[in-house]
Structures are given as structure tokens and as C-alpha cells.
Design a protein around this motif. Structure first.
Motif, short mmCIF file in Angstrom:
data_model
loop_
_atom_site.label_atom_id
_atom_site.label_comp_id
_atom_site.label_asym_id
_atom_site.label_seq_id
_atom_site.Cartn_x
_atom_site.Cartn_y
_atom_site.Cartn_z
N VAL A 1 1.01 5.34 0.72
CA VAL A 1 0.60 6.41 1.39
C VAL A 1 1.42 7.72 0.96
O VAL A 1 2.39 7.91 1.22
CB VAL A 1 0.61 6.44 2.74
CG1 VAL A 1 -0.06 7.24 3.40
CG2 VAL A 1 -0.29 5.15 3.16
N VAL B 1 0.87 -1.10 -0.15
CA VAL B 1 -0.13 -0.08 -0.16
C VAL B 1 0.85 1.09 0.13
O VAL B 1 1.95 1.26 0.57
CB VAL B 1 -0.77 0.00 1.16
CG1 VAL B 1 -1.76 1.38 1.39
CG2 VAL B 1 -1.85 -1.11 1.30
N HIS C 1 -7.00 7.16 -3.56
CA HIS C 1 -8.15 7.88 -3.03
C HIS C 1 -7.53 8.48 -1.60
O HIS C 1 -6.86 7.92 -1.18
CB HIS C 1 -9.14 6.96 -2.95
CG HIS C 1 -9.13 5.87 -1.80
ND1 HIS C 1 -8.34 4.60 -2.16
CD2 HIS C 1 -9.52 5.67 -0.46
CE1 HIS C 1 -8.16 4.08 -0.98
NE2 HIS C 1 -8.99 4.54 -0.08
N PHE C 2 -8.28 9.61 -1.54
CA PHE C 2 -7.94 10.46 -0.45
C PHE C 2 -8.61 9.66 0.76
O PHE C 2 -9.88 9.13 0.67
CB PHE C 2 -8.67 11.74 -0.40
CG PHE C 2 -7.73 12.73 -1.26
CD1 PHE C 2 -6.73 13.40 -0.88
CD2 PHE C 2 -8.01 13.08 -2.50
CE1 PHE C 2 -6.11 14.37 -1.27
CE2 PHE C 2 -7.53 14.06 -3.32
CZ PHE C 2 -6.24 14.44 -2.82
N THR C 3 -7.88 9.53 1.79
CA THR C 3 -8.27 8.94 3.37
C THR C 3 -8.49 9.82 4.44
O THR C 3 -9.48 9.62 5.17
CB THR C 3 -7.35 7.71 3.61
OG1 THR C 3 -6.01 8.44 3.65
CG2 THR C 3 -7.30 6.72 2.80
N ASP C 4 -7.58 10.87 4.27
CA ASP C 4 -7.77 12.03 5.02
C ASP C 4 -7.52 13.27 4.70
O ASP C 4 -6.73 13.58 3.62
CB ASP C 4 -6.53 11.84 6.46
CG ASP C 4 -6.75 10.49 7.26
OD1 ASP C 4 -7.66 10.53 8.00
OD2 ASP C 4 -5.93 9.71 7.10
N ARG D 1 -4.01 12.59 2.64
CA ARG D 1 -3.30 11.54 2.36
C ARG D 1 -4.11 10.59 1.23
O ARG D 1 -5.31 10.68 1.31
CB ARG D 1 -3.12 10.49 3.65
CG ARG D 1 -2.57 10.93 4.68
CD ARG D 1 -2.45 9.90 5.99
NE ARG D 1 -1.58 10.76 6.94
CZ ARG D 1 -2.17 11.23 7.77
NH1 ARG D 1 -3.61 11.72 7.94
NH2 ARG D 1 -1.22 11.92 8.87
N VAL D 2 -3.49 10.42 0.11
CA VAL D 2 -3.67 9.77 -0.92
C VAL D 2 -3.26 8.14 -0.70
O VAL D 2 -1.97 8.12 -0.85
CB VAL D 2 -3.57 10.17 -2.15
CG1 VAL D 2 -3.96 9.17 -3.28
CG2 VAL D 2 -4.00 11.46 -2.43
N VAL D 3 -4.24 7.22 -0.80
CA VAL D 3 -3.51 5.98 -0.43
C VAL D 3 -4.14 4.78 -1.88
O VAL D 3 -5.25 5.15 -2.36
CB VAL D 3 -4.24 5.12 0.49
CG1 VAL D 3 -4.01 3.78 0.80
CG2 VAL D 3 -3.96 5.96 1.98
N GLN E 1 -6.08 -1.28 -6.66
CA GLN E 1 -7.03 -0.15 -5.99
C GLN E 1 -6.69 1.28 -6.51
O GLN E 1 -5.47 1.53 -6.77
CB GLN E 1 -6.51 -0.22 -4.56
CG GLN E 1 -7.41 0.57 -3.52
CD GLN E 1 -6.76 0.24 -2.25
OE1 GLN E 1 -5.59 0.35 -1.90
NE2 GLN E 1 -7.75 0.43 -1.12
N ILE F 1 -14.58 13.28 0.73
CA ILE F 1 -14.04 13.13 2.12
C ILE F 1 -14.44 14.41 2.77
O ILE F 1 -14.20 15.40 2.24
CB ILE F 1 -12.88 12.83 2.12
CG1 ILE F 1 -12.30 12.28 3.48
CG2 ILE F 1 -11.94 13.77 1.48
CD1 ILE F 1 -10.76 11.84 3.62
N GLU G 1 1.22 11.89 1.08
CA GLU G 1 0.75 13.00 2.00
C GLU G 1 1.09 14.32 1.16
O GLU G 1 2.22 14.66 0.43
CB GLU G 1 1.60 13.32 3.30
CG GLU G 1 0.95 12.19 4.02
CD GLU G 1 1.48 12.44 5.75
OE1 GLU G 1 2.30 13.34 5.83
OE2 GLU G 1 1.29 11.61 6.53
#
Length: 171
Positions: free
Chosen positions: A6, A4, A97-100, A87-89, A94, A137, A8
Motif C-alpha cells: 500500500v 500486498v 491501482h488506486f483504492t482511495d 492509496r495505490v495497492v 496484481q 475512482i 500513499e
């Protein structure tokens, strides 16, 4: 084993009084924001990633919406500075996508009563400025609100920000 990634994206915003601010990032030149429509900006030598601009746009929207709500509540703002991070994960199979998406404003006001009003304004801002149709988000706003009883120097200008004169300490 699944890997994965991540990523920022981070910006910082420095309010210059009224509706002006300078948006900065470690990877791009400062960008003045909040100026009236039609006012021309000088040429930029760097290019901002769309993701960084999104983070900066959310941070800028937070500032402008906050200042409008503070003005409506008749709360004078002595100091405003913020940072934001997203954060983009992504991983195999997959879509990234932005998670935060977090905005961390640091605000100073003159009284404890004003500080309480400011905290209330920040608690209502995500629903007020960011309808779910704009981004998927919801930004999280984590303010630091201080009461400064002493007189504070005027906000920094873009030249001071570019020179790194950010050591603002309350009296």
C-alpha cells in the motif's frame, strides 16, 4: 502467503486568494497552481511523481470548482486549506491501482448559513467535477467547515508557506 503493498501519496494546498494557490508535498518543492494560462513559472529543482501530481490535480480541481460554486452562491470564503491522500495497492500478479482518493478541505466562512451552503457545495462536487471518464475512482471529499465571526488575517503567500508559517488560528 500473499503480500500486498500500500502506497500513499499526500499533498497539501494553500489558497492565496482569488485563483492562486501553492501545492506542496513532503517529497517535492512547492508548485504554484491556478494561475492564468501563459504565465511562466520558475524552474523547479525537484520532480513530482505522476501519482502525486494526480492527487494534487484532484485537490486543485476541488479548490477551483469549490471557489467557482461559492462565488456563484455569493458565499465569501475567509479561509481555505486542504490535504489529499491517495492509496495505490498492488501485489503479486496484481496491477497496482488506486483504492482511495480523499480530499480534506478545511474552510471557514462568516455565518452559519454560509457554512450550510458550503457543505452542500462539497456534497455535490465529486459528481460535478470528476466525471467517471476522467478517473476510475471517485474522489471522496471530507470537509471541515467552520464559522468564524471575527476578522481573519489575509491568506498566506508562497514565502510564508515555504517558511512554515501555517499556524493560522481563528480569533
Amino acid at each position: 502467503m500473499t503480500s500486498v503493498t500500500v502506497t500513499e501519496y499526500e499533498t497539501r494546498l494553500y489558497w492565496q486568494g482569488e485563483r492562486g494557490a501553492v501545492l506542496t508535498s513532503d517529497r517535492a518543492p512547492p508548485v504554484p497552481i491556478g494561475l492564468p494560462l501563459g504565465e511562466q513559472h520558475g524552474p523547479d529543482s525537484g520532480r513530482w511523481a505522476p501519482e502525486t501530481l494526480l492527487v494534487g490535480a484532484v485537490e486543485g480541481r476541488t479548490l477551483l470548482a469549490f471557489l467557482e460554486r461559492a462565488r456563484e452562491a455569493d458565499v465569501p470564503i475567509l479561509f481555505y486549506q486542504s490535504c489529499a491522500v491517495a492509496r495505490v495497492v498492488g501485489g503479486p500478479g496484481q496491477t497496482p491501482h488506486f483504492t482511495d482518493l480523499i480530499v480534506r478541505p478545511h474552510v471557514a466562512v462568516a455565518t452559519d448559513t454560509d457554512a450550510e451552503v458550503v457543505r452542500l457545495i462539497f456534497s455535490e462536487l465529486p459528481a460535478h467535477c470528476f466525471p467517471s471518464s476522467v478517473i476510475q475512482i471517485a474522489p471522496r471529499i471530507e470537509p471541515v467547515v467552520e464559522t468564524w465571526h471575527a476578522r481573519v488575517p489575509p491568506p498566506l503567500n508562497a514565502v510564508d508557506v515555504a517558511r512554515g508559517a501555517l499556524n493560522v488560528v481563528p480569533s
